[in-house]
Write an enzyme that holds these catalytic residues in place. Sequence first.
Site, PDB file in Angstrom:
ATOM      1  N   ASN A  23      47.864  35.615  31.319  1.00 15.23           N
ATOM      2  CA  ASN A  23      48.775  34.838  32.054  1.00 15.23           C
ATOM      3  C   ASN A  23      48.339  34.938  33.574  1.00 15.23           C
ATOM      4  O   ASN A  23      47.820  33.755  33.870  1.00 15.23           O
ATOM      5  CB  ASN A  23      50.252  35.746  31.904  1.00 15.23           C
ATOM      6  CG  ASN A  23      51.253  34.767  32.612  1.00 15.23           C
ATOM      7  OD1 ASN A  23      51.073  33.974  33.333  1.00 15.23           O
ATOM      8  ND2 ASN A  23      52.431  35.056  32.523  1.00 15.23           N
ATOM      9  N   ASP A  24      48.121  36.163  34.296  1.00 14.75           N
ATOM     10  CA  ASP A  24      47.936  36.054  35.468  1.00 14.75           C
ATOM     11  C   ASP A  24      46.542  35.505  35.839  1.00 14.75           C
ATOM     12  O   ASP A  24      45.907  34.883  36.940  1.00 14.75           O
ATOM     13  CB  ASP A  24      48.060  37.393  36.359  1.00 14.75           C
ATOM     14  CG  ASP A  24      49.676  37.626  36.242  1.00 14.75           C
ATOM     15  OD1 ASP A  24      50.469  36.846  36.166  1.00 14.75           O
ATOM     16  OD2 ASP A  24      49.991  38.873  36.305  1.00 14.75           O
TER      17      ASP A  24
END
Lengths: 103, 459
Positions: free
Chosen positions: B385-386
């Site tokens: 995600n990040d």
Amino acid sequence: MNQLIDLITNNLDLIYILILAIFVGVEVIKHIPTILHTPLMSGANALSGVVVVGAILVMLNADPDDYLALVLGFIAVVLGIVNVVGGFAVTGRMLQMFKKKER
Amino acid sequence: MNALLSVVYLVATITFIVGLKMLGHPATAKKGNYVAASGMGIAILGTLLLHGLVVPTMIYILIGLAILVGGSIGALMAVKVKMTKMPELVSLFNGFGGASAALIGLVAFGSQLADATQATTVISGIVIGALTFSGSIIAWGKLDGTFKSVVNIPKRNLINNLLLLGIVVFAGYMVLSGQQQPMFIYLLLGASLLYGVLFVLPIGGADMPVVISLLNSLTGIAAAITGVLYSNMVMLVGGILVGSAGIILTIAMCRAMNRTLLAVVFGSFGGGETVEGEDRAAGSITKTNAGDAAILMNYAKNVIIVPGYGLAVAQAQHVIHELEELLTKRGVDVKYAIHPVAGRMPGHMNVLLAESNVDYDLLVEMEDINPHFSNTDVVLVVGANDVVNPAAHNDPSSPIYGMPILDVEKAKHIIVNKRSMNPGYAGIENELFYNAKTAMLFGDAKAALTELVAELKNM
């Protein structure tokens, strides 16, 4: 101040070795590919288990009647050896997997 | 000390340096591990056989027993562990090394300390060893899922820094005043253990690689300090090597997350203060299913897979390899893009994928793969995600702003596999998910990929 200078001059050899070892460590590790970060960390972790040598020295130097020193030394040897044997074994296992596939 | 023993230590020290150097190159890494391990073996054997002291047999028996017990435990744990549990184990072993150093310090403190140099080494050995031990145990528990992942303590940075300052000041006082009361050292020991706990407890999963690497480095420093105490060169050099190598690795991890080492040690680190999720990124998302995703990938020219921690959690490393092989057989060019801090320890994804026999030539590092996203047909993001959040490039208010990311948004199609729309560890929205080119494939990574493989086989 004098105390500090004494501290340094009394341990000059050690300090030289310390500084050189720091640079050796940095140079040895520089530019490592990401793929090897984990095995390298794990291998370095195993190396830090060298503290077990100190633990063994503690036991060798202990007075046989000093039970506290013997018990603490015993635990220190056990923990240090777990670090060494486990560390190298797990590093070996990881590296075992990094094989190029034959096509 | 026996002269021969000095030579043994010298040889061991050289094997450590050479072994570590060899560990840094894929072709020689395996040999490097053997070289370092054999050096360690002769250092231990040499100490036992050549120490030149008069020692009762009983103590030899005890040492032998300790080595036998510790050796079997270590070997057993190393052989039994699953590859997905690797970060926990490394952390645990590391904690043991720290504890060993602290115990040695305690014993040495019990016998009289001759001068300020000895007092400094013994006390700092106890402090560093103890906080490394408790910190590593917490890290192990968190990775293992025993402890809740993020614990918020109010004003934790202030408390931690004050505690650290207190430890340093008190230790300094003990050295200078020559205080040797057992009570004082136990107080210091307790404070150091507490600091280790408080330091690691609030740190979120995504920052784990940095912490583990830092703790690893600290154990090395503890070992080196113990080496000074015994004027033992193999411990000194071995420990310092690990210490400085660990710091370099930690800095590399920090850089990959756009943080500084100082921020790591003294706070403003690891969650807790995340910015409120801004809804600005919100928009509509596009859902897809395994069938459509399979078609898209089957007819693509090239596919880049971006693995993240979700892959490890779901233990989907074997399925993803199956998917990659299947696509390659159909003539699709498949590569993996590895972000330096994907996963929970440095190089986590590499180990995980290597376990399922993925050819390591297919694993491409961030700098090398980023230029290729713009001419890639499909990117499959699995449980990351990040590290793919474009906010790092274009939102100065984002906590991850400035962190180098994988530029997946430049690809023609993006498929994101995630369990739900929950934000990643940093607690921020990811506008990538709302991108018109992005399709969301919801579900557990293993289940979703298995379905994808099944669909592909039917085509």
